[in-house]
Design a protein around this motif. Structure first.
Motif, short mmCIF file in Angstrom:
data_model
loop_
_atom_site.label_atom_id
_atom_site.label_comp_id
_atom_site.label_asym_id
_atom_site.label_seq_id
_atom_site.Cartn_x
_atom_site.Cartn_y
_atom_site.Cartn_z
N VAL A 314 0.95 -1.24 0.11
CA VAL A 314 -0.06 -0.15 -0.11
C VAL A 314 0.84 1.26 -0.23
CG1 VAL A 314 -1.68 1.38 1.17
CG2 VAL A 314 -1.85 -1.16 1.19
N GLY A 315 0.53 2.08 -0.65
CA GLY A 315 1.31 3.33 -0.92
C GLY A 315 0.51 4.59 -0.98
N LEU A 316 0.91 5.79 -0.46
CA LEU A 316 0.22 7.11 -0.55
C LEU A 316 0.50 7.67 -1.87
CD1 LEU A 316 -1.55 9.43 0.91
CD2 LEU A 316 0.61 10.18 1.63
N VAL A 317 -0.58 7.93 -2.72
CA VAL A 317 -0.50 8.43 -4.07
C VAL A 317 -1.06 9.74 -4.15
CG1 VAL A 317 -1.07 7.90 -6.60
CG2 VAL A 317 -0.74 6.06 -5.09
N VAL A 318 -0.35 10.65 -4.69
CA VAL A 318 -0.57 12.03 -4.90
C VAL A 318 -0.98 12.36 -6.45
CG1 VAL A 318 -0.03 14.58 -4.73
CG2 VAL A 318 0.85 12.90 -2.84
#
Length: 392
Positions: A314-318
């Protein structure tokens, strides 16, 4: 006439007119175009773009039908899983929520004619518990953890591999049986025996015949002939049994070899699947694209970069256009292939985490030729590298 620019009065007018659901009979699923009236639909049917889509559909209709069916099933079960987990709900209630999305896949483009047939399909496949009442069909979603889903996926691949191996083995055995039958026929037609004699022994033929000896020899020969026939039959029976044993043993050896090879292939597939499931590809500072339709049209097909990793998957996508931040699993993302000459990050394999330059793109093989920092060149598929984010 081209499309009107975004924000113009004509564009706003067209958006207001096309807002909400419209008549299904004036909708083209292949072109994903909704017409407002019969005249517009008739003009679309005769257009060149629609004719090209029909030619593509005619080449492989089964693939398009299967793809639409999978999209319909996934979107329907996503609503059922998110909004009604472990709850018994009417099937038509979920369907009404599904068709509220304007660009949904229509049921008449799938392999199911009615909603009832689709609900029965979910019950047969074990994805949900279905029951029929006077008010109609009710459905209950069966919640499964990720381990169970991965296990079912591996079992499906194993079953497919086993069926392919069994068919291949059956064909190979049939060929060997036909070959053995042909050889046996040739041996029966041209059967020859070896002459048994000593080294110093000479072959003599005595052609003298006398009446008394002929009678006596006839009697003895008659008895000896029957004895020899009995011995010949026994000897022939033993030879046939030995030949049958040899044939059976040859087939058994072939089957054992095929079983060993099948076991090795199964182990190899299991190891590859475990490696694929265990190896996350998402990394920091790479450009990705959102492919989850469940997030809505606002985020579908939008590009962004991974700002930081929450965990391995899981990653934080901007997002690039709006700057919105989303926590997304790598299953809801795909890699982005830049233009030739741009920098990319390798996501799998021996050079995982390295930065390279994209030299050429092979659209036929869905791969790209990369040049590493040390000058070496390697070819990787699209899913094993992605565009590197360049902070502004």
């Amino acid at each position: 006439m081209g499309k009107h620019e975004v924000g113009t009065p004509k564009w706003i007018s067209n958006r207001i007119k096309s807002k909400g659901l419209q008549k299904l009979r004036w909708y083209c699923q292949m072109c994903e175009k909704q017409c407002r009236d019969e005249n517009g639909f008739k003009c679309h049917m005769t257009s060149e773009s629609h004719q090209r889509q029909l030619l593509l559909f005619g080449e492989n209709p089964g693939a398009y039908l299967s793809d639409y069916s999978k999209q319909f099933e996934k979107a329907y079960t996503d609503i059922l899983r998110r909004q009604y987990p472990d709850k018994r709900v009417h099937a038509n209630v979920v369907y009404q929520q599904y068709i509220a999305y304007k660009e949904h896949v229509h049921m008449n483009s799938t392999c199911w004619v009615t909603l009832t047939s689709f609900v029965k399909h979910l019950g047969r496949t074990g994805k949900a518990v279905v029951d029929e009442t006077e008010k109609g069909w009710f459905i209950t979603w069966i919640e499964k953890d990720q381990d169970t889903l991965d296990r079912e996926k591996r079992l499906a691949k194993k079953d497919k591999l086993t069926k392919d191996d069994e068919e291949r083995l059956r064909e190979y055995i049939d060929q060997q049986i036909e070959k053995a039958k042909a050889e046996q026929k040739n041996n029966e037609e041209h059967e020859a025996t070896e002459l048994m004699k000593g080294e110093d022994e000479t072959v003599k033929l005595d052609m003298k015949m006398q009446d008394k000896k002929l009678k006596e020899d006839g009697k003895t020969d008659l008895k000896n002939v029957f004895k020899d026939i009995g011995k010949g039959e026994k000897r022939r029976g033993r030879d046939e049994d030995e030949a049958g044993r040899k044939k059976r043993s040859a087939l058994e050896e072939i089957m054992e070899e095929e079983k060993k090879r099948k076991k090795l292939e199964k182990k190899k597939v299991e190891v590859e699947e475990e490696e694929e499931l265990a190896a996350p590809w998402i990394r920091k500072n790479i450009v990705v694209k959102i492919v989850a339709k469940s997030l809505g049209d606002k985020y579908y097909k939008k590009k962004g970069y991974v700002r930081e990793l929450v965990d391995d998957y899981v990653g934080l996508v901007v997002l690039n256009d709006s700057g919105a931040k989303l926590k997304l699993d790598q299953e809801h993302l795909e890699t982005v292939i830049p233009q030739e000459g741009r920098e990319v990050v390798i996501l799998a394999g021996k050079h995982k985490g390295s930065t390279a330059t994209l030299r050429t793109i092979d659209t036929d093989k869905f791969s790209g030729l990369l040049k590493l920092e040390n000058g070496d060149k390697i070819s990787l598929p699209y899913e094993q590298f992605s565009k590197k984010h360049a902070p502004s």
